[in-house]
Scaffold this active site. Sequence first.
Site, PDB file in Angstrom:
ATOM      1  N   GLY A 210       7.133   5.252  -2.896  1.00 29.32           N
ATOM      2  CA  GLY A 210       7.106   3.938  -3.539  1.00 29.32           C
ATOM      3  C   GLY A 210       5.659   3.628  -3.835  1.00 29.32           C
TER       4      GLY A 210
ATOM      5  N   GLY B  35       0.764  -1.231   0.000  1.00 23.93           N
ATOM      6  CA  GLY B  35       0.000   0.000   0.000  1.00 23.93           C
ATOM      7  C   GLY B  35       0.794   1.280   0.000  1.00 23.93           C
ATOM      8  CB  CYS B  36       1.637   3.889  -1.269  1.00 26.16           C
ATOM      9  SG  CYS B  36       0.949   3.926  -2.908  1.00 26.16           S
ATOM     10  CB  ALA B  37       6.606   3.225   1.104  1.00 19.46           C
TER      11      ALA B  37
ATOM     12  NE  ARG C 174       3.925   1.333   3.522  1.00 26.51           N
ATOM     13  CZ  ARG C 174       3.062   1.109   4.503  1.00 26.51           C
ATOM     14  NH1 ARG C 174       3.393   0.345   5.513  1.00 26.51           N
ATOM     15  NH2 ARG C 174       1.869   1.655   4.481  1.00 26.51           N
TER      16      ARG C 174
END
Lengths: 252, 363
Positions: free
Chosen positions: B184, B11-13, B40
């Site tokens: 990310g 889920g993105c960083a 992530r």
Amino acid sequence: MPEGRVMAMEINAKGMYYRDLNNLLREKVAEGVTEFTLQGINGQRYLGTGLKGKVKIEVYGTPGNDLGAFMDGPEIIVYGNGQDGIANTMNDGRIVVHGHAGDVLGYGMRGGELYIRESVGYRVGIHMKEYKKQVPVIVVGGTAGAFFGEYMAGGILVVLGLNKKEGEPLTGDYLGTGMHGGVIYLRGEVEKDILGKEVAEFELNEEDYRRLNPLLENYANFFNVSLDEIKKVPFKKLVPVSHRPYGKLYTY
Amino acid sequence: MDRTFERIPSGCAISGIMNVAGQRISGEKIIASISLMHDRSNGLGGGFAAYGIYPEFADHYAFHLMYQSERGRTLTEEFLNKHFIIERGEPIPTRPVATITDPPLLWRYFLKVPEERLYKNPEPVDERDYVVEKVMYINDNIPDSYVASSGKNMGAFKGVGYPEDIGRFFRLEEYEGYLWTAHGRFPTNTPGWWGGAHPFTLLDWSVVHNGEISSYGINKRYLEMFGYKCTLMTDTEVVAYAVDLLHRRHDLPLEIVAKVLAAPFWKDIEKMDEEDRKLYTALRQVYGSSLLNGPFSIIVANSKVMMGLNDRIKLRPMVWGRRGDFYYMASEESAIYEIEPALDEVHVSKGGEPVIVRLKEGE
């Protein structure tokens, strides 16, 4: 290997990828190792996931998300802060964190114990449940964020608010919203308007103290805090006022 | 076991570093921080915003361009030539990285606005409004061309890949900045393409975001009334334009901008004292269409500020810490320890409460 024998092992996990580390732990547990010391931990996720049996893991550093997820028996002691999702759906065992921790701890937890020395983030203890002797426990030494015990169906949550700043609330908003089982013990007062409408505040009875006291003793022992100091402030409890708050919602 | 990992729970960083005394550090640290959270993201987007990297052109607008064809470059350069003084134009240095494939043409230009352009109209035009208008024109009208960043003494470096690979591809260890943010990506609702990678920028604003803006449609239509064009097919774009509108053009302090983007609930406004109640009621009435709905944690930056902000009920993670003059923000605490093991303080962020870090005066 004979019952009760200790076999210890130290792992320097600095820079180790989480899957390799977890595979190593599982392998060594299968070989009979009972005590691990993990040095140089930083961000490795899912540590101890699904591990069973009498195993003790000491973690030095900050483990990644979902520490002890689905864990079934082992004891994990973290010398550092925790992140999000500790004790996710944990079944049995104990996790002790010598620091603070993040959001969504003990999600869907169904057994075992989680002790956090300092404060925790949002959505701690949501969807916790219990069945007969399986009663999950979370004890928070500091304060808790919003949605504490949301949709809680069983188990015990404790918030101590130790070292709380003047005027700082014990928990965030939406405390026990949708709660329909279990109990929340609060050391001190909360504003009534943050309570979920499914819960009400009560005084503790003898049975409550019988359940709560051993947890407070554990907290005092683990973190070297005076039990008298903890007991100086009176506790209140929150329990649901209906077992099936939504029982009539979708029926005519 | 393999099957359960098919849908990677990800889920993105995001990560950010700022030295408030203006001390510049290379891109190594921000790469180390974001790469700790490798799992992530899923390789469909990574990017960085860097401030203080072009001191030799500190007074020029540094335009980073992405071209999907040579034709796009020709047309854009014609356009830039017509509307700006191009002090220098050059390809952005890159190195081959095996995992970074099919990059667009990547160019940068150091631009000045010809003064006579600003006084041609009966009313003098604000120089930054002029630049914004040109950025919007390129993104909206010139085929195969997208402006990755357009601020002074800063730049965005982004693309399709894991962030650590994107960082190496752009040779970020060769740059020095006092403020770095990184992202990310794990795209959920929108395509993973070079222009859609974070950060999203405008002038010296940059935004990296974990979450999704479910109010995107409302926000987009509102911003369009002020001349902003949302062309990059990713929800986060609206945040960059919203902070430009609210802070630069409408003069709202950042603390208030945060309370527009993550507005207090009406039930909480009712509990405020009269003065606050009036203020927050007015903000919600006037700027209701700038409210960001949905889960988010964002790091917004400009040349002087780094701001971390979470949605009101904290549906995405964020931790911040400090060591001396260095401030850190990240999706995970370990991503801060990876580059600074001994913090003076560390805190888990709260929903709707901005953490604002400012460059010291005179820096």
